[in-house]
Design an enzyme around this catalytic site. Structure first.
Site, PDB file in Angstrom:
ATOM      1  N   LEU A  40     137.082  41.440  75.849  1.00 23.50           N
ATOM      2  CA  LEU A  40     137.476  41.954  74.375  1.00 23.50           C
ATOM      3  C   LEU A  40     137.464  43.445  74.568  1.00 23.50           C
ATOM      4  O   LEU A  40     136.632  44.044  75.430  1.00 23.50           O
ATOM      5  CB  LEU A  40     136.251  41.570  73.496  1.00 23.50           C
ATOM      6  CG  LEU A  40     136.494  42.321  72.153  1.00 23.50           C
ATOM      7  CD1 LEU A  40     135.805  41.346  71.134  1.00 23.50           C
ATOM      8  CD2 LEU A  40     135.555  43.505  72.180  1.00 23.50           C
ATOM      9  N   ASP A  43     137.174  49.937  70.328  1.00 20.26           N
ATOM     10  CA  ASP A  43     137.565  51.362  70.283  1.00 20.26           C
ATOM     11  C   ASP A  43     138.119  52.012  71.335  1.00 20.26           C
ATOM     12  O   ASP A  43     137.607  52.095  72.481  1.00 20.26           O
ATOM     13  CB  ASP A  43     136.371  52.119  69.768  1.00 20.26           C
ATOM     14  CG  ASP A  43     135.302  51.454  68.613  1.00 20.26           C
ATOM     15  OD1 ASP A  43     135.913  50.456  68.009  1.00 20.26           O
ATOM     16  OD2 ASP A  43     134.359  52.154  68.435  1.00 20.26           O
ATOM     17  N   GLN A  59     136.103  50.673  74.641  1.00 18.65           N
ATOM     18  CA  GLN A  59     135.026  49.950  74.646  1.00 18.65           C
ATOM     19  C   GLN A  59     135.283  48.529  75.202  1.00 18.65           C
ATOM     20  O   GLN A  59     136.379  47.775  74.799  1.00 18.65           O
ATOM     21  CB  GLN A  59     134.712  49.523  72.969  1.00 18.65           C
ATOM     22  CG  GLN A  59     133.944  50.581  72.600  1.00 18.65           C
ATOM     23  CD  GLN A  59     132.487  50.961  73.102  1.00 18.65           C
ATOM     24  OE1 GLN A  59     131.666  50.303  72.875  1.00 18.65           O
ATOM     25  NE2 GLN A  59     132.335  51.821  74.047  1.00 18.65           N
ATOM     26  N   TYR A 102     128.141  52.639  74.230  1.00 21.08           N
ATOM     27  CA  TYR A 102     128.983  52.371  72.953  1.00 21.08           C
ATOM     28  C   TYR A 102     129.826  53.747  72.959  1.00 21.08           C
ATOM     29  O   TYR A 102     129.868  54.621  73.801  1.00 21.08           O
ATOM     30  CB  TYR A 102     128.064  52.407  71.817  1.00 21.08           C
ATOM     31  CG  TYR A 102     127.669  50.956  71.408  1.00 21.08           C
ATOM     32  CD1 TYR A 102     127.945  49.947  72.324  1.00 21.08           C
ATOM     33  CD2 TYR A 102     127.031  50.617  70.130  1.00 21.08           C
ATOM     34  CE1 TYR A 102     127.701  48.722  72.231  1.00 21.08           C
ATOM     35  CE2 TYR A 102     126.720  49.466  69.980  1.00 21.08           C
ATOM     36  CZ  TYR A 102     127.066  48.392  70.892  1.00 21.08           C
ATOM     37  OH  TYR A 102     126.731  47.148  70.343  1.00 21.08           O
ATOM     38  N   ASP A 162     128.389  57.284  68.337  1.00 17.43           N
ATOM     39  CA  ASP A 162     129.772  57.421  68.255  1.00 17.43           C
ATOM     40  C   ASP A 162     129.984  59.178  68.329  1.00 17.43           C
ATOM     41  O   ASP A 162     130.865  59.597  67.503  1.00 17.43           O
ATOM     42  CB  ASP A 162     130.729  56.955  67.203  1.00 17.43           C
ATOM     43  CG  ASP A 162     130.415  55.400  67.286  1.00 17.43           C
ATOM     44  OD1 ASP A 162     130.010  54.977  68.278  1.00 17.43           O
ATOM     45  OD2 ASP A 162     130.634  54.780  66.140  1.00 17.43           O
ATOM     46  N   GLU A 220     130.945  54.951  60.952  1.00 14.51           N
ATOM     47  CA  GLU A 220     131.272  54.914  62.491  1.00 14.51           C
ATOM     48  C   GLU A 220     132.361  55.982  62.834  1.00 14.51           C
ATOM     49  O   GLU A 220     133.161  56.169  62.056  1.00 14.51           O
ATOM     50  CB  GLU A 220     131.570  53.615  62.677  1.00 14.51           C
ATOM     51  CG  GLU A 220     130.464  52.405  62.425  1.00 14.51           C
ATOM     52  CD  GLU A 220     130.801  51.108  63.284  1.00 14.51           C
ATOM     53  OE1 GLU A 220     130.009  50.419  63.815  1.00 14.51           O
ATOM     54  OE2 GLU A 220     131.809  50.552  62.985  1.00 14.51           O
TER      55      GLU A 220
END
Ligand code: FRU
Length: 483
Positions: A40, A43, A59, A102, A162, A220
């Protein structure tokens, strides 16, 4: 100080090798969009121009087509079109990022890359912890983790992530997505003189700020840019309720325009505008390049609805990035346009000058670019159907643009996204095997969506109620993705 663990990397590369053929055999594998080699992608991260090359990270959960402990995958290009896969940049192998490296950003300082990201941790009680971390690279390939540089300040939950770092007036700034203890979304600001020590400056925008009112429980992926004297905060609020044609997706992605005084941590801004009106767009990130362009990549996805399985999952991969876009500010509007470099992909040009679109039919609707300029509009409505189920239509009476696709639910119903448009002047479409990005009126509105249509039907059929004359240029696009 620790380098990305080799062991973890090897497991990922073994898995890629094992499934390579299966992934490659997916007819919906895209031809010119960045995808994960397996697993998967979400971002875009760390988008930066470094020593003549564009670097984009993403990501990545290489082990499943579901969210999990994220890695940073990495692609490099000198033209934004042909990308080379680079070794894994960050792996979740340290105590402060063990449940995911992240999202975050990169800046270049002293000819080195400084990568800022959020270390996501689930502690022994199952609670979330967040650390803003730094990693440094001398060569843009190998990243040395320096560990946490910021912990969650008082007044916020662990939904604090983030980091997007940028420079203004010789000072470094970082915007972060945050949630207050009252569960309100905010963008907060830090500043630094050396990229190592950071001061908390305060909230620059949020539900409680600037009379914005209820505006989501978490924000976010913030980003801050100045375009032609306009300060723009891009952000992804979660928890907005749909109002008419606003906020049709589960999570939103948009921007506020205004005037910031970062040294005072203030940002006076107007209302929130959505960046994209399609089904699949989230968590965009910008950078500037040597030409001074503001470029943007988005995730061509969004949070999954329960029970919805994209067809690519059978082939062990899911999601992609958008094409790279250029941002400009023109006549009081933020415009997004595909970068010029994409013209390299064009082959087989078809051109129709001043053509009546009624009942016009074109072939080659699988992977193409189309530019359609309306010369004369005496119609009530217009529609363009690509393949069996994908269509774009405009109703000049209600001033509504509709995008329709077949849903990924097993029920296969048609579903729509709408936006309001005063007039239709032009369309610029980028269609790939399983995606479509539509730039309307030179980038005034954009709609990005994944589409999984029957690949055998490659027809493009126009219908007009009234008369619409347009000039159309259409190209097939060359495949540049490795597999
Ligand atoms: C947005 C996001 C970020 C987070 C990342 C995790 O899609 O939820 O807030 O850093 O994805 O993969």
């Amino acid at each position: 100080m620790k380098q990305t663990s080799l062991e973890m990397q090897n497991t990922v590369y073994q898995r890629i090798a094992e499934y390579k053929q299966m992934v490659a055999s997916d007819p919906y594998r895209l031809h010119y969009h960045l995808m994960p080699p397996i697993g998967l992608l979400n971002d875009p991260n760390g988008f930066v121009f470094f020593r003549g090359n564009y670097h984009i990270f993403y990501q990545w959960n290489p082990f499943e087509t579901a969210h999990g402990a994220k890695f940073w995958g990495h692609y490099i290009s000198n033209d934004l079109v042909h990308w080379q896969e680079a070794p894994i940049a960050l792996a979740p192998d340290s105590w402060y990022d063990k449940n995911g490296c992240y999202s975050g950003s990169t800046v270049v300082h002293d000819d080195k890359m400084y990568v800022f990201y959020t270390g996501n941790v689930k502690n022994q009680y199952g609670e979330r912890e967040s650390y803003q971390c730094l990693a440094i690279s001398e060569d843009g390939i190998i990243f040395e983790k320096m560990g946490p540089i910021i912990e969650v300040p008082e007044g916020y939950t662990a939904h604090f992530r983030d980091p997007k770092v940028f420079q203004q007036n010789d000072r470094w700034y970082m915007v972060l997505g945050a949630q207050t203890l009252e569960e309100k979304g905010e963008a907060v600001l830090y500043s630094s003189s050396n990229l190592l020590n950071w001061n908390f400056e305060g909230t620059i925008a949020g539900s409680e700020k600037n009379a914005l009112g209820e505006f989501g429980y978490m924000w976010e992926c913030p980003d801050f840019i100045t375009l032609d004297g306009q300060d723009i905060l891009l952000v992804c609020p979660q928890g907005l309720t749909q109002k008419g044609y606003d906020y049709q997706n589960i999570f939103q992605s948009g921007y506020f325009v205004g005037k910031a005084e970062l040294n005072k941590a203030t940002f006076r801004h107007g209302e929130f505008h959505e960046l994209d009106h399609g089904f699949d767009f989230y968590a965009p990130q910008t950078t500037t390049d040597a030409k001074g362009r503001h470029l943007l990549f988005g995730w061509m996805g969004n949070a999954e609805e329960e029970g919805v399985i994209q067809p690519t999952v059978k082939y062990e991969w899911i999601h992609a990035l958008t094409i790279p876009r250029k941002l400009t500010w023109q006549n009081g509007k933020l415009l997004q346009q595909p970068v010029e470099e994409l013209r390299q992909l064009r082959t087989n040009e078809l051109r129709y000058v001043n053509t009546d679109l009624s009942n016009m039919k074109l072939e080659g609707g699988e992977v193409f670019e189309m530019l359609l300029e309306v010369n004369q509009w005496k119609g009530k409505s217009f529609s363009m159907k690509i393949g069996n189920t994908t269509s774009i239509s405009y109703d000049a009476i209600t001033k509504t643009l509709t995008f329709e696709r077949q849903s990924f639910h097993t029920n296969g119903k048609l579903e729509q996204r709408y936006c309001v448009l005063d007039s239709l002047q032009s369309f610029h479409i980028f269609k790939d095997t399983s995606s479509i990005e539509i730039f309307i009126n030179h980038g005034e509105r954009v709609l990005s969506s994944r589409v999984f249509d029957n690949l055998d039907n490659k027809e493009i059929i126009f219908h007009v109620d009234g008369m619409v004359e347009a000039t159309i240029s259409k190209w097939n696009l060359t495949r540049v993705t490795a597999y």
